[in-house]
Design a protein around this motif. Structure first.
Motif, PDB file in Angstrom:
ATOM      1  N   LEU A 355      11.878 -37.990  10.226  1.00 25.01           N
ATOM      2  CA  LEU A 355      12.805 -39.111  10.009  1.00 25.01           C
ATOM      3  C   LEU A 355      13.183 -39.805  11.313  1.00 25.01           C
ATOM      4  CD1 LEU A 355      15.275 -37.684   7.315  1.00 25.01           C
ATOM      5  CD2 LEU A 355      13.917 -39.777   7.105  1.00 25.01           C
ATOM      6  N   LYS A 356      13.283 -39.013  12.387  1.00 20.71           N
ATOM      7  CA  LYS A 356      13.731 -39.556  13.677  1.00 20.71           C
ATOM      8  C   LYS A 356      12.730 -40.536  14.273  1.00 20.71           C
ATOM      9  CE  LYS A 356      16.113 -35.183  14.507  1.00 20.71           C
ATOM     10  NZ  LYS A 356      16.056 -33.901  15.217  1.00 20.71           N
ATOM     11  N   SER A 357      11.464 -40.398  13.869  1.00 28.77           N
ATOM     12  CA  SER A 357      10.429 -41.248  14.483  1.00 28.77           C
ATOM     13  C   SER A 357       9.795 -42.249  13.512  1.00 28.77           C
ATOM     14  CB  SER A 357       9.325 -40.349  15.078  1.00 28.77           C
ATOM     15  OG  SER A 357       8.788 -39.503  14.084  1.00 28.77           O
ATOM     16  N   LEU A 358      10.394 -42.383  12.330  1.00 33.91           N
ATOM     17  CA  LEU A 358       9.821 -43.335  11.366  1.00 33.91           C
ATOM     18  C   LEU A 358      10.019 -44.773  11.843  1.00 33.91           C
ATOM     19  CD1 LEU A 358      10.728 -42.033   7.780  1.00 33.91           C
ATOM     20  CD2 LEU A 358       8.590 -41.771   9.035  1.00 33.91           C
ATOM     21  N   ALA A 359       9.010 -45.575  11.633  1.00 35.71           N
ATOM     22  CA  ALA A 359       9.067 -46.982  12.048  1.00 35.71           C
ATOM     23  C   ALA A 359       9.715 -47.829  10.950  1.00 35.71           C
ATOM     24  CB  ALA A 359       7.657 -47.494  12.322  1.00 35.71           C
ATOM     25  N   ILE A 360      10.578 -48.738  11.371  1.00 35.60           N
ATOM     26  CA  ILE A 360      11.195 -49.692  10.447  1.00 35.60           C
ATOM     27  C   ILE A 360      10.264 -50.896  10.374  1.00 35.60           C
ATOM     28  CG2 ILE A 360      13.185 -51.154  10.019  1.00 35.60           C
ATOM     29  CD1 ILE A 360      14.620 -49.098  12.041  1.00 35.60           C
ATOM     30  N   SER A 361       9.742 -51.167   9.163  1.00 38.48           N
ATOM     31  CA  SER A 361       8.722 -52.210   9.082  1.00 38.48           C
ATOM     32  C   SER A 361       8.996 -53.277   8.027  1.00 38.48           C
ATOM     33  CB  SER A 361       7.355 -51.557   8.796  1.00 38.48           C
ATOM     34  OG  SER A 361       7.451 -50.744   7.651  1.00 38.48           O
ATOM     35  N   ALA A 362      10.207 -53.234   7.483  1.00 39.32           N
ATOM     36  CA  ALA A 362      10.496 -54.238   6.450  1.00 39.32           C
ATOM     37  C   ALA A 362      11.994 -54.418   6.287  1.00 39.32           C
ATOM     38  CB  ALA A 362       9.876 -53.800   5.123  1.00 39.32           C
ATOM     39  N   SER A 363      12.371 -55.513   5.662  1.00 38.69           N
ATOM     40  CA  SER A 363      13.792 -55.732   5.360  1.00 38.69           C
ATOM     41  C   SER A 363      14.161 -55.089   4.035  1.00 38.69           C
ATOM     42  CB  SER A 363      14.083 -57.236   5.305  1.00 38.69           C
ATOM     43  OG  SER A 363      13.245 -57.848   4.352  1.00 38.69           O
ATOM     44  N   THR A 364      13.132 -54.798   3.230  1.00 39.55           N
ATOM     45  CA  THR A 364      13.354 -54.083   1.965  1.00 39.55           C
ATOM     46  C   THR A 364      12.477 -52.838   1.951  1.00 39.55           C
ATOM     47  OG1 THR A 364      11.639 -55.382   0.877  1.00 39.55           O
ATOM     48  CG2 THR A 364      13.918 -56.173   0.671  1.00 39.55           C
ATOM     49  N   SER A 365      12.854 -51.860   1.094  1.00 39.00           N
ATOM     50  CA  SER A 365      12.132 -50.592   1.047  1.00 39.00           C
ATOM     51  C   SER A 365      11.402 -50.424  -0.270  1.00 39.00           C
ATOM     52  CB  SER A 365      13.110 -49.422   1.222  1.00 39.00           C
ATOM     53  OG  SER A 365      13.870 -49.571   2.398  1.00 39.00           O
ATOM     54  N   ALA A 366      10.246 -49.774  -0.187  1.00 38.22           N
ATOM     55  CA  ALA A 366       9.511 -49.433  -1.402  1.00 38.22           C
ATOM     56  C   ALA A 366      10.210 -48.275  -2.128  1.00 38.22           C
ATOM     57  CB  ALA A 366       8.082 -49.043  -1.042  1.00 38.22           C
ATOM     58  N   PHE A 367      10.935 -47.479  -1.379  1.00 39.30           N
ATOM     59  CA  PHE A 367      11.629 -46.308  -1.918  1.00 39.30           C
ATOM     60  C   PHE A 367      13.099 -46.677  -2.145  1.00 39.30           C
ATOM     61  CE2 PHE A 367      13.458 -41.942  -0.455  1.00 39.30           C
ATOM     62  CZ  PHE A 367      13.679 -41.557  -1.771  1.00 39.30           C
ATOM     63  N   ASP A 368      13.567 -46.570  -3.397  1.00 37.30           N
ATOM     64  CA  ASP A 368      14.952 -46.889  -3.734  1.00 37.30           C
ATOM     65  C   ASP A 368      15.850 -45.720  -3.330  1.00 37.30           C
ATOM     66  OD1 ASP A 368      17.389 -47.515  -4.808  1.00 37.30           O
ATOM     67  OD2 ASP A 368      16.603 -48.226  -6.732  1.00 37.30           O
ATOM     68  N   VAL A 369      16.371 -45.764  -2.117  1.00 35.63           N
ATOM     69  CA  VAL A 369      17.137 -44.647  -1.563  1.00 35.63           C
ATOM     70  C   VAL A 369      18.463 -44.451  -2.294  1.00 35.63           C
ATOM     71  CG1 VAL A 369      18.199 -43.697   0.525  1.00 35.63           C
ATOM     72  CG2 VAL A 369      16.042 -44.942   0.694  1.00 35.63           C
TER      73      VAL A 369
END
Length: 494
Positions: A355-369
């Motif tokens: 989780l600490k190294s995941l890249a942020i690549s969008a303004s929306t997520s494919a996964f509904d957190v």
């Protein structure tokens, strides 16, 4: 953080046999009592499962924002086994066999109990009262029950009159038994004891001349009945009417049944709103028992020093294994099950590290957190359903690995929310410890003990035997045994 207002927690109530919405007696506060160990031997794994189950309950209630008073007793008084009318109490028996004082037995195994639960990362209870510290309170309750006519004295002992109590109340409401069946099943033993009826149970027992643990009372020098101590300690610290009473399934009858009867006889009201019972742990499909050898102690799991498992398993892996089953389900302990749990545990920890190294690549997520987080709460709100929570955590692991591999995207806000929720559920609620932290702590402990062994060797070389003995004895007191041999000194953690 106060989440309880927006959460509808349901608890399976053993008294009614159904799940009920949890409503505390005092808003924002919870009183919980759990029956603790009888400290005459090393705490066994089945007991640990019960205490881990209620540690989960304690942790989740605290997480929801409740102020929880968690009371768990230590049984250190010399009652007879299973509250029998004759025989030898287990603490005194152990003291006689080892030729030590009963309170030495109590101290040794109380220390073992605390050390073992610390390894499992259990939070300590708010209050941990002892039976011997509450003899006066127990005597006062007996006086009250006698005065109200639900008990009688016989030759210096006092017994609870189950038949008389059952005329105005229902004895057996928790376990589903009825007194008529109990009378039929015990008719053959009638007349063999000084009790009016075989179903009657001891509130106070007159001590035989050889009985070591005894206290003065208005009726005789003796000791309290087993069931009475929990009534005395729960009501002293939580009041005559409190929220939750927990324990192992094996305590439902007669122990908890007798507690209800004592409370109702003394106070005229039912003592507890929600009765909770954790189920048993089996080993390779059979009941755990020291007598058959089908038994394993927690430290034998952690050290690998046993004939059942193929390797050592850490406390966190063992705790994770237990939480993968619902607390009301029978859980079978086996080498294969531990290996599978270890694999799952490391998968979880690896994803948490990613989780600490995941890249942020969008303004929306494919996964509904947000939806996933709600499902995690729904699982725990459904009678503390830890296996469903863990299944949801592994669903998150799948998405974390997909994001890591570039197959999914996640926004900065959702990554923050996911990271916070994963840490909360894994560490705060489930009470797991990061494998790296656990190994690091173990290495630090080993290094500290090795340093003390070196200082002891230097003291012995200087003929400073007082210091040498002090190091050995004080380590032994906290469960670390030193063994001197030809190759030097080694240690084992009990």
């Amino acid at each position: 953080m106060q989440l309880f207002e927006s959460n509808e927690l349901k608890i399976y109530n053993s008294l009614t046999g159904k799940k009920e919405i949890f409503k505390p007696i005092n808003e924002g506060h919870v009183g919980m009592y759990v029956c603790g160990p009888t400290v005459y031997s090393n705490v066994h794994l089945g007991n640990c499962r019960t205490f881990i189950s209620f540690d989960l309950v304690f942790r989740y209630l605290k997480h929801l924002g409740y102020k929880v008073r968690y009371v768990r007793n230590i049984t250190d008084a010399g009652h007879l086994e299973n509250d029998a009318d004759a025989g030898e109490d287990r603490i005194a028996k152990k003291a006689r066999l080892e030729q030590i004082e009963p309170m030495e037995v109590v101290q040794r195994y109380t220390v073992d109990f605390h050390n073992t639960l610390n390894k499992f990362n259990n939070l300590p209870p708010s209050i941990e009262p002892t039976a011997t510290g509450h003899i006066i309170e127990q005597i006062e309750i007996i006086k009250d029950i006698l005065e109200k006519g639900f008990a009688y004295e016989m030759n210096g002992s006092v017994y609870f009159d189950v038949i008389k109590f059952n005329k105005t109340n229902r004895y057996g409401k928790l376990s589903g038994r009825n007194v008529e069946d109990l009378i039929h099943n015990t008719r053959e033993t009638a007349g063999q004891t000084e009790k009016k009826n075989p179903q009657d149970f001891a509130l106070w027992k007159k001590a035989e001349p050889q009985h070591i643990m005894r206290w003065p009372s208005p009726w005789s020098d003796g000791f309290p009945g087993w069931h009475l101590e929990c009534t005395a300690m729960s009501t002293k610290y939580l009041g005559e009417h409190f929220d939750i009473h927990g324990g192992g399934m094996d305590l439902k009858f007669p122990h908890h049944e007798c507690e209800i009867a004592q409370n109702e006889a003394a106070t005229g009201q039912s003592p507890v709103n929600y009765w909770m019972h954790a189920n048993m742990l089996t080993l390779n499909g059979k009941k755990m028992a020291k007598s058959t050898g089908n038994n394993i102690l927690p430290n034998e799991i952690f050290s690998g020093d046993n004939n059942i498992l193929s390797k050592a398993f850490s406390p966190s892996v063992t705790r994770f294994f237990m939480l993968q089953a619902h607390y009301r389900s029978v859980l079978d302990f086996s080498n294969e099950a531990l290996l599978a749990s270890e694999k799952g545990f490391f998968r979880l920890m690896e994803a948490l590290g990613s989780l600490k190294s995941l890249a942020i690549s969008a303004s929306t997520s494919a996964f509904d957190v947000n939806s996933w987080k709600n499902e995690c709460y729904e699982a725990m709100n459904d009678d503390f359903n830890s296996p469903i929570l863990i299944a949801n955590l592994f669903e998150a692991v799948k998405h974390i690995n997909n994001i890591k591999e570039g197959k999914e995207t996640i926004s900065e806000n959702d990554l923050s929310l996911l990271s916070e929720a994963m840490n909360t559920f894994i560490f705060d609620v489930l009470g797991l410890v990061d494998a790296a932290t656990e190994e690091n702590d173990s290495d630090k402990l080993s290094s500290t003990i090795e340093l003390l062994i070196k200082l002891r060797a230097e003291a012995r070389a200087n003929k400073d035997f007082a210091t040498s003995d002090k190091i050995r004895d004080e380590l032994a007191e906290i469960g670390i045994q030193l063994k001197d041999g030809k190759e030097g000194t080694t240690f084992s953690i009990q």
